[in-house]
Design an enzyme around this catalytic site. Structure first.
Site, PDB file in Angstrom:
ATOM      1  CG  ASN A   1      31.508  43.297  84.949  1.00 37.57           C
ATOM      2  OD1 ASN A   1      30.510  42.913  85.554  1.00 37.57           O
ATOM      3  ND2 ASN A   1      32.312  42.469  84.323  1.00 37.57           N
TER       4      ASN A   1
ATOM      5  CB  CYS B   1      29.549  40.055  81.382  1.00 37.72           C
ATOM      6  SG  CYS B   1      30.123  40.452  79.728  1.00 37.72           S
TER       7      CYS B   1
ATOM      8  CD  GLU C   1      31.878  39.276  84.708  1.00 34.68           C
ATOM      9  OE1 GLU C   1      30.734  39.478  84.280  1.00 34.68           O
ATOM     10  OE2 GLU C   1      32.898  39.434  84.015  1.00 34.68           O
TER      11      GLU C   1
ATOM     12  CB  ILE D   1      40.279  33.605  78.245  1.00 39.68           C
ATOM     13  CG1 ILE D   1      39.171  33.578  79.278  1.00 39.68           C
ATOM     14  CG2 ILE D   1      40.923  34.972  78.105  1.00 39.68           C
ATOM     15  CD1 ILE D   1      39.688  33.801  80.701  1.00 39.68           C
TER      16      ILE D   1
HETATM   17  N1  UDP Z   1      34.430  42.738  78.053  1.00 38.87           N
HETATM   18  C1  UDP Z   1      34.469  43.864  77.237  1.00 38.87           C
HETATM   19  N2  UDP Z   1      34.270  43.740  75.882  1.00 38.87           N
HETATM   20  C2  UDP Z   1      34.045  42.540  75.298  1.00 38.87           C
HETATM   21  C3  UDP Z   1      34.012  41.381  76.110  1.00 38.87           C
HETATM   22  C4  UDP Z   1      34.215  41.524  77.474  1.00 38.87           C
HETATM   23  O1  UDP Z   1      34.640  44.966  77.728  1.00 38.87           O
HETATM   24  O2  UDP Z   1      33.882  42.498  74.056  1.00 38.87           O
HETATM   25  C5  UDP Z   1      34.668  42.871  79.518  1.00 38.87           C
HETATM   26  C6  UDP Z   1      33.392  42.926  80.331  1.00 38.87           C
HETATM   27  O3  UDP Z   1      33.599  43.722  81.482  1.00 38.87           O
HETATM   28  C7  UDP Z   1      33.197  41.487  80.735  1.00 38.87           C
HETATM   29  C8  UDP Z   1      34.620  41.081  81.011  1.00 38.87           C
HETATM   30  O4  UDP Z   1      35.365  41.751  79.991  1.00 38.87           O
HETATM   31  O5  UDP Z   1      32.362  41.372  81.844  1.00 38.87           O
HETATM   32  C9  UDP Z   1      34.903  39.622  80.961  1.00 38.87           C
HETATM   33  O6  UDP Z   1      34.380  39.049  79.780  1.00 38.87           O
HETATM   34  P1  UDP Z   1      34.958  37.688  79.218  1.00 38.87           P
HETATM   35  O7  UDP Z   1      35.265  36.799  80.373  1.00 38.87           O
HETATM   36  O8  UDP Z   1      34.037  37.178  78.176  1.00 38.87           O
HETATM   37  O9  UDP Z   1      36.324  38.205  78.557  1.00 38.87           O
HETATM   38  P2  UDP Z   1      37.592  37.435  77.959  1.00 38.87           P
HETATM   39  O10 UDP Z   1      38.704  37.663  78.945  1.00 38.87           O
HETATM   40  O11 UDP Z   1      37.276  35.999  77.734  1.00 38.87           O
HETATM   41  O12 UDP Z   1      37.877  38.152  76.674  1.00 38.87           O
END
Ligand code: UDP
Length: 595
Positions: free
Chosen positions: A285, A287, A289, A449
């Site tokens: 994906n 980022c 992970e 989050i």
């Molecule tokens: N992601 C995305 N766009 C964004 C940020 C995150 O598509 O602008 C996706 C991406 O697959 C990333 C995953 O969400 O690996 C998790 O990112 P993060 O934990 O920062 O997301 P949050 O849930 O905090 O928004």
């Protein structure tokens, strides 16, 4: 009877920053852009939708109501948050709840399913629903290879990645977030040098992170100081050779200059593929992970580990309880999610992959008084992740007994099957265990989050003790509350000191006791090696991979970056990403020191 749409009367414990983010991007709004729900309504909307899944397994009204209240308490007390798409979309028409997807790209313009333009369409649908997408472009024939139908020549993977990039610009993710992508090319693809260079110009391919898929064969060639074969994917023929060191040097130089390309240790990731009979990992994906199969998806969630440290002690029992409830939450998501493609829907139900991780790890260390960049800090990271993994699997096992294991379990690395569960040398990769989910654990960046939960992000150290954060175009001040509390308690607090900390980006000032200088160490002051050691410690007990950036000072050398790439390989990391301070404009977090 459906659950009441009125949330419990207990208000959500949210900071002003958290409220700003929620209002801007998460709460349901009317046509004029005014929120029509409060954060409490949002959390209840999510809690009820996710709890409703329990009815399919026989839960009564009262049990479903009790579970929804438990989920509500978890999220509003900031003990756990699901990934953003769940908060945004649960109980709304889109109903797409996952953050991560990987789509296949076949070597055809269109074949009606997964050719270049077919997948482009699928990508747009996923972006629209708030998900991020990863692709391997490794199956596309190299630049200059023949196109039989026209006898013209192919333009190569990089040109198609640029096409995907432009399309991403055009589709803003449901108006909430811009599409994020990961592009992967195997190191043995004939176009690998073009790929490594494609982000040298930072204004190009801006919606992609890129990583090179590094094979074991390549690493052996690098060690031996030799060359390795390039393979033309459309024919399987050897298309030439490259000197491994030359390629590695170019990657390292790129990473030093711009942070890209990152590395994806593709063979190491595949060693732990839980369902090898269904296909191999070829991409992650955005980022990094989540290594995922083609048409695979993962919904993420993170437990705020800092929450469980009170009076210098981690309350493992409470942490364990919440890990189990969060695992239950994520498993339910699979049943109530509205997937954007039928292929994704089918695979997600066959393997039931989830990704539970932590956030607030740096906060936990601070509250425990342990500096991040020490053997004790790293050991704590290992313990936290091991505990998360064991407790998460306990719950997945309990759910498997109640609801059945994931349908592909018997042939997975967790099942009794003799072939899939074993390594090349015949050893079991994982102990046999009946599980509801093929993978349970991961560590996500938790970029947004963690702001909602008011904690440090993922497993990252503090970025700074006081800084300005650019969140969706709004500059928000962020001051570490633990630091302020200690400074006030010990009598060395002053507004002037806080300003100096924000400006200089460090707590290394004479009035800050040395002990606290060590405990409040920030990302740029941590030697890169400790970043990687921490990543590797978490990786030991993590099914999936880890989102981690190894920070370098602006003055770091190319050799410093090379050493870190090699250390990550030696320590069995599944990937590595570096960032040298100030090497890119418009970084999301900034301290005065880098401006
Ligand atoms: N992601 C995305 N766009 C964004 C940020 C995150 O598509 O602008 C996706 C991406 O697959 C990333 C995953 O969400 O690996 C998790 O990112 P993060 O934990 O920062 O997301 P949050 O849930 O905090 O928004």
């Amino acid at each position: 009877m459906p659950l009441s749409s009125t949330p419990p009367s207990v208000p959500a414990e949210l900071s002003q920053n958290a409220r700003t983010v929620l209002e801007k991007r998460y709460l349901v709004k009317d046509r004029s852009g005014k929120p029509t729900e409060r954060p409490e309504d949002m959390f209840w909307r999510v809690a009820t939708v996710v709890a409703e899944a329990d009815r399919r397994y026989g839960a009564s009204d009262a049990q479903t109501q009790a579970l929804a209240e438990e989920f509500y308490a978890l999220m509003t007390q900031r003990r756990f948050e699901p990934n953003s798409p769940t908060l945004m979309n649960a109980g709304r028409p889109l109903g797409q709840l996952s953050a991560c997807f990987v789509l296949p790209v076949e070597d055809a313009l269109s074949n009606g399913q997964n050719g270049i333009y077919d997948t482009l369409r699928s990508m747009a649908l996923i972006h629209q629903s708030g998900g991020g997408t990863g692709f391997s472009f490794s199956r596309l024939r190299g630049k200059g290879a023949m196109v039989r139908s026209t006898t013209g020549v192919a333009s190569g993977p990089v040109s198609f990645m640029q096409l995907y990039d432009s399309s991403t610009d055009a589709v803003k993710q449901g108006g909430t977030r811009r599409g994020a992508n990961m592009g992967i090319l195997r190191v043995d693809h004939p176009d690998v040098l073009d790929f490594i260079a494609c982000k040298e110009d930072l204004t190009k391919v801006t919606n992609f992170n890129i990583s090179v898929g590094i094979t074991e064969k390549f690493m052996q060639a690098l060690k031996a100081g030799g060359s390795y074969d390039l393979i033309e994917p459309s024919t399987g023929a050897v298309a030439g050779q490259l000197d491994a060191k030359l390629v590695w040097d170019k990657m390292v130089l790129g990473a030093w200059r711009t942070g890209e390309p990152g590395v994806f240790f593709i063979d190491e990731a595949n060693r732990y593929n839980p369902v090898p009979h269904l296909g191999a990992y070829e991409a992650t994906n955005p980022c990094g992970e989540q290594p995922l199969l083609p048409y695979d998806v993962c919904n993420l969630g993170s437990v705020n580990v800092g929450y469980y440290v009170r009076d210098g002690q981690l309350d493992w029992e409470a942490f364990g309880r919440d890990i189990r409830t969060s695992t239950h939450f994520l498993d339910n998501i699979i049943d109530v999610n509205k997937y954007p493609l039928p292929e994704i829907d089918a695979l997600s139900k066959r393997i039931r992959r989830i990704g539970l991780g932590v956030m607030g790890f740096a906060d936990a260390l601070i509250k425990l008084g342990i500096p991040y960049d020490t053997p004790e800090g790293v050991e704590m990271g290992r313990r936290v992740m091991e505990f998360l993994d064991v407790e998460g699997k306990k719950e997945s096992e309990r759910l498997a007994k109640e609801r059945g294991p994931f349908p592909e379990w018997a042939r997975s690395i967790w099942g009794p099957d003799e072939t899939c569960a074993r390594d090349a040398d015949g050893k079991r990769i994982r102990p046999m265990q009946m599980l509801r989910n093929c993978n349970v654990t991961t560590v996500a960046p938790t970029g947004t989050i963690s702001i909602i939960a008011g904690c440090s992000s993922g497993l990252e150290p503090l970025f700074a003790v006081a800084f300005m954060r650019n969140q969706a175009g709004v500059m928000m001040p962020d001051v570490n509350e633990d630091f302020v509390a200690i400074a006030k308690r010990e009598g060395w607090y002053s507004d002037e000191l806080m300003e100096r900390i924000a400006k200089t980006g460090t707590v290394q000032h004479p009035e800050v006791p040395e002990r606290w200088q060590k405990v409040f160490v920030t990302a740029n002051l941590i030697a890169p090696e400790w970043h990687v050691r921490m990543q590797a410690a978490f990786q030991q007990h993590c099914d999936s991979a880890i989102s981690k950036t190894t920070n370098f000072a602006h003055t770091a050398t190319v050799d410093d970056v090379r050493a870190i790439y090699e250390l990550a390989y030696q320590l069995n990391c599944k990937g590595v990403t570096v960032y040298r301070d100030g090497s890119r404009d418009g970084q999301v977090l900034s301290t005065g020191a880098t401006e």
